[in-house]
Design a protein around this motif. Structure first.
Motif, mmCIF file in Angstrom:
data_model
loop_
_atom_site.group_PDB
_atom_site.id
_atom_site.type_symbol
_atom_site.label_atom_id
_atom_site.label_comp_id
_atom_site.label_asym_id
_atom_site.label_seq_id
_atom_site.Cartn_x
_atom_site.Cartn_y
_atom_site.Cartn_z
ATOM 1 N N ILE A 78 1.665 1.702 10.108
ATOM 2 C CA ILE A 78 1.988 0.416 10.727
ATOM 3 C C ILE A 78 1.085 -0.684 10.180
ATOM 4 O O ILE A 78 1.546 -1.751 9.772
ATOM 5 C CB ILE A 78 1.856 0.510 12.254
ATOM 6 C CG1 ILE A 78 2.890 1.498 12.825
ATOM 7 C CG2 ILE A 78 2.009 -0.868 12.897
ATOM 8 C CD1 ILE A 78 2.675 1.842 14.293
ATOM 9 N N TRP A 79 -0.216 -0.396 10.151
ATOM 10 C CA TRP A 79 -1.157 -1.433 9.710
ATOM 11 C C TRP A 79 -1.029 -1.728 8.219
ATOM 12 O O TRP A 79 -1.225 -2.856 7.779
ATOM 13 C CB TRP A 79 -2.587 -1.058 10.070
ATOM 14 C CG TRP A 79 -2.910 -1.203 11.521
ATOM 15 C CD1 TRP A 79 -3.587 -0.326 12.307
ATOM 16 C CD2 TRP A 79 -2.575 -2.309 12.374
ATOM 17 N NE1 TRP A 79 -3.688 -0.805 13.594
ATOM 18 C CE2 TRP A 79 -3.070 -2.016 13.656
ATOM 19 C CE3 TRP A 79 -1.890 -3.511 12.180
ATOM 20 C CZ2 TRP A 79 -2.911 -2.883 14.733
ATOM 21 C CZ3 TRP A 79 -1.727 -4.375 13.252
ATOM 22 C CH2 TRP A 79 -2.239 -4.062 14.513
ATOM 23 N N GLN A 80 -0.694 -0.728 7.419
ATOM 24 C CA GLN A 80 -0.488 -0.992 6.000
ATOM 25 C C GLN A 80 0.658 -1.988 5.802
ATOM 26 O O GLN A 80 0.562 -2.924 4.995
ATOM 27 C CB GLN A 80 -0.186 0.299 5.240
ATOM 28 C CG GLN A 80 -0.013 0.089 3.732
ATOM 29 C CD GLN A 80 0.379 1.360 3.015
ATOM 30 O OE1 GLN A 80 1.245 2.103 3.471
ATOM 31 N NE2 GLN A 80 -0.278 1.630 1.897
ATOM 32 N N ALA A 81 1.739 -1.796 6.557
ATOM 33 C CA ALA A 81 2.873 -2.713 6.461
ATOM 34 C C ALA A 81 2.490 -4.117 6.908
ATOM 35 O O ALA A 81 2.900 -5.123 6.297
ATOM 36 C CB ALA A 81 4.035 -2.189 7.303
ATOM 37 N N MET A 82 1.684 -4.211 7.967
ATOM 38 C CA MET A 82 1.279 -5.519 8.459
ATOM 39 C C MET A 82 0.293 -6.188 7.513
ATOM 40 O O MET A 82 0.320 -7.418 7.337
ATOM 41 C CB MET A 82 0.673 -5.383 9.851
ATOM 42 C CG MET A 82 1.684 -4.997 10.925
ATOM 43 S SD MET A 82 3.076 -6.160 11.041
ATOM 44 C CE MET A 82 2.219 -7.666 11.465
ATOM 45 N N GLU A 83 -0.568 -5.411 6.896
ATOM 46 C CA GLU A 83 -1.508 -5.977 5.920
ATOM 47 C C GLU A 83 -0.743 -6.639 4.776
ATOM 48 O O GLU A 83 -1.092 -7.743 4.331
ATOM 49 C CB GLU A 83 -2.420 -4.881 5.381
ATOM 50 C CG GLU A 83 -3.456 -4.387 6.387
ATOM 51 C CD GLU A 83 -4.088 -3.067 5.958
ATOM 52 O OE1 GLU A 83 -3.853 -2.637 4.814
ATOM 53 O OE2 GLU A 83 -4.808 -2.475 6.777
#
Length: 244
Positions: free
Chosen positions: A58-63
């Motif tokens: 999730i955080w990779q996509a948001m980054e």
């Protein structure tokens, strides 16, 4: 501020066409930007918890979305306190900001978030954005409006009113005593609660919008807050609420 959400199905029911998979976040965000006719949103919110997608994904996509300039900040909605902890700790390991806000059901009638969600938000610096601040209109002078023939209740709203009628009658009487409209008092009470930044209102008329704005200027002293707690009891922070 411009905000939107991600979670629901965008097409065929496949693993990557809904919820918080990296692919769905990317596709849903691009679709939202097209519909909104903008190149970025201030706040991109996870509408619900996704128990099947790891936070690192999730955080990779948001980054990537932040790096592309499509999103400024990430927020959550309908999370539990421990979900906030999971999200923030995973973000910290990646040196990412993580969540800046949590949108939760919160009002004088429904105060469950006081046990763990609000303490978690305070600990991690999140702003709480209450939805349904008038609990479907039940805190907006519903008994008076029904008596005046302005509003007719049925279904779940009527069942809730029947169950809570003595408390809501006390509440409307106390609002009259203070000289405030019930809906304005309910919004003002939320603005006095820890971590709350601003409730979500859904005015249908200019009069309703003006009424919501007036709530910002209402100051409630300790006696008023204590009286509202008597009418609609809340919760202590867990575990004190149930174990001490």
């Amino acid at each position: 501020m411009l905000a939107t959400k991600v979670y629901g199905e965008m097409g065929v029911d496949w693993p990557n066409t809904s919820r918080l998979s990296a692919l769905n976040i990317r596709r849903a965000l691009d679709a939202s930007l097209r519909r909104l006719r903008t190149d970025y949103v201030d706040l991109y919110q996870f509408h619900h918890v996704d128990r099947n997608t790891p936070w690192d994904e999730i955080w990779q996509a948001m980054e990537i979305a932040v790096q592309q300039g499509k999103v400024l900040y990430a927020g959550s909605s309908n999370f539990a306190g421990w979900h906030i902890v999971q999200a923030q700790e995973a973000a910290a390991r990646r040196n990412f900001n993580g969540l800046v806000s949590e949108q939760s059901l919160y009002n004088l009638i429904q105060r469950d978030v006081e046990r763990e969600l609000i303490p978690a938000a305070q600990a991690y610096g999140l702003g709480v954005i209450p939805w349904s601040p008038l609990h479907g209109g039940l805190l907006g002078g519903v008994i008076r409006k029904a008596n005046e023939g302005v509003r007719r209740l049925e279904g779940r709203a009527k069942e809730t009113l029947d169950r809570l009628r003595p408390r809501i009658e006390q509440y409307e009487a106390y609002a009259d005593e203070l000289g405030h409209e019930p809906g304005e008092l309910a919004l003002a009470w939320l603005l006095h609660q820890p971590a709350v930044t601003g409730p979500i209102v859904g005015p249908r008329t200019l009069e309703q919008l003006e009424s919501a704005v007036r709530a910002v200027d209402i100051k409630l002293d300790d006696a008023a807050l204590a009286r509202l707690d008597e009418i609609f009891p809340g919760y202590k922070t867990a575990p004190e609420d149930y174990a001490w």
